[in-house]
Design an enzyme around this catalytic site. Structure first.
Site, mmCIF file in Angstrom:
data_model
loop_
_atom_site.group_PDB
_atom_site.id
_atom_site.type_symbol
_atom_site.label_atom_id
_atom_site.label_comp_id
_atom_site.label_asym_id
_atom_site.label_seq_id
_atom_site.Cartn_x
_atom_site.Cartn_y
_atom_site.Cartn_z
ATOM 1 N N GLU A 165 -64.892 4.477 -23.325
ATOM 2 C CA GLU A 165 -65.417 5.610 -22.539
ATOM 3 C C GLU A 165 -66.656 5.112 -21.816
ATOM 4 O O GLU A 165 -67.674 4.822 -22.456
ATOM 5 C CB GLU A 165 -65.803 6.777 -23.461
ATOM 6 C CG GLU A 165 -64.644 7.417 -24.187
ATOM 7 C CD GLU A 165 -63.722 8.213 -23.277
ATOM 8 O OE1 GLU A 165 -64.082 8.446 -22.104
ATOM 9 O OE2 GLU A 165 -62.640 8.579 -23.737
ATOM 10 N N CYS B 266 -72.990 10.836 -18.905
ATOM 11 C CA CYS B 266 -71.996 10.110 -18.110
ATOM 12 C C CYS B 266 -71.305 11.034 -17.116
ATOM 13 O O CYS B 266 -70.751 10.581 -16.124
ATOM 14 C CB CYS B 266 -70.974 9.466 -19.031
ATOM 15 S SG CYS B 266 -70.224 10.671 -20.135
ATOM 16 N N GLU C 173 -59.966 10.684 -25.307
ATOM 17 C CA GLU C 173 -60.319 11.276 -26.592
ATOM 18 C C GLU C 173 -60.013 12.768 -26.516
ATOM 19 O O GLU C 173 -60.156 13.377 -25.454
ATOM 20 C CB GLU C 173 -61.802 11.027 -26.901
ATOM 21 C CG GLU C 173 -62.120 9.547 -27.073
ATOM 22 C CD GLU C 173 -63.599 9.228 -27.329
ATOM 23 O OE1 GLU C 173 -63.890 8.464 -28.253
ATOM 24 O OE2 GLU C 173 -64.446 9.748 -26.595
ATOM 25 N N ASN D 5 -77.496 8.149 -25.079
ATOM 26 C CA ASN D 5 -77.817 9.374 -24.320
ATOM 27 C C ASN D 5 -77.536 10.663 -25.081
ATOM 28 O O ASN D 5 -78.288 11.637 -24.948
ATOM 29 C CB ASN D 5 -77.096 9.359 -22.966
ATOM 30 C CG ASN D 5 -75.595 9.357 -23.088
ATOM 31 O OD1 ASN D 5 -75.042 8.797 -24.034
ATOM 32 N ND2 ASN D 5 -74.944 9.990 -22.167
HETATM 33 P P1 NAD Z 1 -74.556 0.117 -23.493
HETATM 34 O O1 NAD Z 1 -73.213 -0.336 -23.060
HETATM 35 O O2 NAD Z 1 -75.723 -0.729 -23.170
HETATM 36 O O3 NAD Z 1 -74.591 0.303 -25.078
HETATM 37 C C1 NAD Z 1 -73.697 1.139 -25.756
HETATM 38 C C2 NAD Z 1 -73.561 0.650 -27.190
HETATM 39 O O4 NAD Z 1 -72.963 -0.630 -27.184
HETATM 40 C C3 NAD Z 1 -74.884 0.495 -27.922
HETATM 41 O O5 NAD Z 1 -74.715 0.867 -29.265
HETATM 42 C C4 NAD Z 1 -75.148 -0.991 -27.791
HETATM 43 O O6 NAD Z 1 -75.974 -1.500 -28.806
HETATM 44 C C5 NAD Z 1 -73.746 -1.540 -27.924
HETATM 45 N N1 NAD Z 1 -73.551 -2.874 -27.348
HETATM 46 C C6 NAD Z 1 -74.243 -3.484 -26.348
HETATM 47 N N2 NAD Z 1 -73.772 -4.731 -26.147
HETATM 48 C C7 NAD Z 1 -72.753 -4.921 -27.023
HETATM 49 C C8 NAD Z 1 -71.874 -5.996 -27.296
HETATM 50 N N3 NAD Z 1 -71.950 -7.148 -26.638
HETATM 51 N N4 NAD Z 1 -70.953 -5.837 -28.271
HETATM 52 C C9 NAD Z 1 -70.856 -4.688 -28.944
HETATM 53 N N5 NAD Z 1 -71.673 -3.624 -28.747
HETATM 54 C C10 NAD Z 1 -72.608 -3.744 -27.789
HETATM 55 O O7 NAD Z 1 -74.699 1.581 -22.941
HETATM 56 P P2 NAD Z 1 -75.983 2.526 -23.052
HETATM 57 O O8 NAD Z 1 -76.988 2.038 -22.077
HETATM 58 O O9 NAD Z 1 -76.355 2.693 -24.486
HETATM 59 O O10 NAD Z 1 -75.384 3.943 -22.587
HETATM 60 C C11 NAD Z 1 -75.321 4.342 -21.272
HETATM 61 C C12 NAD Z 1 -73.934 4.120 -20.713
HETATM 62 O O11 NAD Z 1 -72.977 4.819 -21.496
HETATM 63 C C13 NAD Z 1 -73.784 4.659 -19.314
HETATM 64 O O12 NAD Z 1 -73.053 3.752 -18.534
HETATM 65 C C14 NAD Z 1 -72.991 5.940 -19.515
HETATM 66 O O13 NAD Z 1 -72.254 6.371 -18.409
HETATM 67 C C15 NAD Z 1 -72.109 5.559 -20.642
HETATM 68 N N6 NAD Z 1 -71.587 6.739 -21.320
HETATM 69 C C16 NAD Z 1 -70.262 7.062 -21.179
HETATM 70 C C17 NAD Z 1 -69.757 8.198 -21.790
HETATM 71 C C18 NAD Z 1 -68.300 8.587 -21.666
HETATM 72 O O14 NAD Z 1 -67.840 9.384 -22.468
HETATM 73 N N7 NAD Z 1 -67.556 8.068 -20.700
HETATM 74 C C19 NAD Z 1 -70.611 9.011 -22.523
HETATM 75 C C20 NAD Z 1 -71.948 8.664 -22.633
HETATM 76 C C21 NAD Z 1 -72.430 7.517 -22.030
#
Ligand code: NAD
Length: 488
Positions: A254, A288, A469, A156
């Site tokens: 996060e 998020c 963080e 995102n």
């Molecule tokens: P996601 O969990 O699908 O993927 C995030 C990252 O993890 C990607 O690089 C993905 O390739 C990797 N990943 C996926 N499966 C994995 C595994 N089994 N092992 C290791 N890595 C793996 O999330 P997304 O769809 O890319 O992002 C959206 C989510 O992120 C939403 O839930 C959002 O709220 C959250 N988010 C949180 C914050 C925060 O600071 N709290 C900030 C931005 C986004």
């Protein structure tokens, strides 16, 4: 870069200071046209192994540099990204679907600032010292970098969130293997092209592209990566926790949110309405920290709803590269369908969709007909137990409901599994403090949204994360502490 095809941008992994081709690739789409425009390495164990080795080899030299030397390199990298800000912003907008305005004013400036911030903060870190005069002892602590840090980031806010991890990790003297989201890899790859010029030694920053299941998991399971900093969904975090458990890795997580805005009847609506529109729909609602449950005190509920919906309809959805556009494309076709599905479920449950999806028509320019667009959508009369009020939607959809008392709204706001961010709107200072204290939320903004001081802790409670963080928090995460006792 290798030209596999004339038309497509083909990325390569960055390992040990060199771009390295991969044996297989995955397609990456331009969300605003629906076309494949880029091919991303489909890395797995082999590529991760090479990257971890490069990072391990670079660690002894990098970790023994002084904070000042590292700081100068981080500042130089910040300058180089800033110099190319427009190219980075264009690339981020094309790759992610976000508006060019958002990429120009939020994503890339923040990526630059992440490096500047940690270049500065690392110079001001202090350790502790205590004295026990009665037994003739003094104690002090030392902090040392941990080793190879695995950094995994979502789609995102691609460069913004990746650099929020790379900057503190390397400022503290660690070396890193980073894995951006497979859907948004381009700006990380562009940054790699600047590392040598900035003076980042080979192997200090390695970037491995690919999916979570293959590249991400190989990183999480690698025995020589003692810490993982992850931003993404709660579901993935659960998997990472399980997979890293046999190695007892240090984790920073996060995660998602289901963030409430609480609007009391003494709120200044002239400030509250435009800010709540932004907190609901900025970056297509794909932040998020975005608001997705708006609790409005009953006395102003009708007025708020009328004004909020009428302003939401003015948000211009369309081609992200048009600087007058407010809402760009969602990240993928699957994600668009998922977000639309929530609106359908709400309707089926008897909620009222007041604008946006399924209610208003969306006229798109010719080139964007196959893009993943959706209008800002406001839903009212949703039950608290509905999935639209409980689950993270992560799109331009927000629910508005009425409440009567302070006590009631605190309980309802807390009645979700998440606890990331909340906003409170009231001109009563006492009430603002009372409510902020009782909300189960890592961040509470009162009478504003998204104003951040990077010095302070950022992160969520409950299913929204583990760890924080920030200047001190990231320093503590990316260093190992040792207590030394001197008897004199
Ligand atoms: P996601 O969990 O699908 O993927 C995030 C990252 O993890 C990607 O690089 C993905 O390739 C990797 N990943 C996926 N499966 C994995 C595994 N089994 N092992 C290791 N890595 C793996 O999330 P997304 O769809 O890319 O992002 C959206 C989510 O992120 C939403 O839930 C959002 O709220 C959250 N988010 C949180 C914050 C925060 O600071 N709290 C900030 C931005 C986004």
């Amino acid at each position: 870069m290798m030209a596999h095809s004339k038309a497509l941008l083909v990325l390569e992994n960055f390992i040990g200071g060199k771009f390295v081709p991969c044996s297989s690739y995955i397609d990456s789409y331009n969300p605003s046209t629906g076309d494949v425009y880029c091919r991303v390495p489909d890395s797995g164990k082999e590529e991760v192994e090479a990257a971890v080795k490069a990072a391990k080899d670079a660690f002894p030299t990098w970790s023994s540099k002084s904070p000042l030397e590292r700081s100068q390199i981080l500042n130089k990298l910040a300058d180089l990204i800033e110099y190319d800000l427009e190219a980075f912003a264009q690339a981020e907008s094309k790759d992610q679907g976000k508006t060019i305005t958002f990429a120009r004013t939020v994503d890339i400036p923040r990526a630059v600032y992440n490096f500047r911030f940690f270049a500065s903060s690392i110079l001001h870190c202090m350790t502790e010292c205590t004295e026990m005069a009665t037994v003739g002892c003094m104690h002090y602590t030392l902090r040392a970098p941990v080793g190879v840090a695995g950094l995994i980031s979502p789609w995102n806010l691609p460069l913004y969130l990746l650099t929020w991890k790379i900057a503190p990790a390397i400022a503290c003297g660690n070396t890193v293997v980073a894995k951006p989201s497979e859907m948004t890899s381009v700006t990380a790859w562009m940054m790699c092209k600047l590392l040598e010029k900035a003076g980042v030694p080979h192997g200090v920053v390695n970037v491995v592209f690919g999916t979570g299941a293959k590249a991400g998991e190989a990183l999480v399971c690698h025995p020589d990566v003692p810490l993982i900093s992850f931003t993404g969904s709660t579901l993935t975090a659960q998997r990472i926790t399980e997979k890293s458990a046999p190695h007892c890795k240090r984790l920073s997580l996060e995660l998602g949110g289901k963030n409430p805005a609480i609007i009391f009847d003494d709120a200044d609506l002239s400030q509250c309405i435009p800010t709540t529109l932004r907190s609901s729909f900025a970056n297509q609602g794909e932040i998020c920290l975005c608001t997705s449950r708006i609790f409005v005190q009953r006395g102003i509920y009708s007025e708020f709803l009328k004004r909020f919906v009428s302003e939401a309809k003015k948000w211009n959805t369309g081609n992200p590269s048009d600087p007058t556009v407010d809402v760009g494309a969602l990240i993928s076709k699957e994600h668009l369908e998922k977000v639309r599905g929530y609106v359908k479920k709400a309707q089926a449950e008897g909620a009222r969709v007041l604008c946006g999806e399924g209610v208003d028509s969306l006229a798109l320019p010719t080139g964007n007909q196959k893009g993943y667009f959706m209008l800002p959508t406001v839903i009212a009369e949703v039950k608290d137990e509905s999935c639209c009020m409980q689950e993270e939607i992560f799109g331009p959809v927000t629910c508005v409901v009425a409440f009567d008392t302070e006590e009631e709204v605190i309980e309802r706001a807390n009645s979700v599994k998440y606890g990331l961010a909340a906003t409170v709107w009231s001109s009563n200072v006492g009430r603002v403090h009372r409510v902020a204290r009782r909300l189960q939320s890592g961040l509470v903004w009162t009478n504003c949204w998204l104003i951040r001081d990077l010095n302070l802790p950022f992160g969520g409670m409950k299913a929204s994360g583990i760890g924080r963080e920030g200047a001190k928090d990231s320093y503590e995460f990316f260093t190992e502490v040792k207590t030394i006792t001197i008897k004199h």
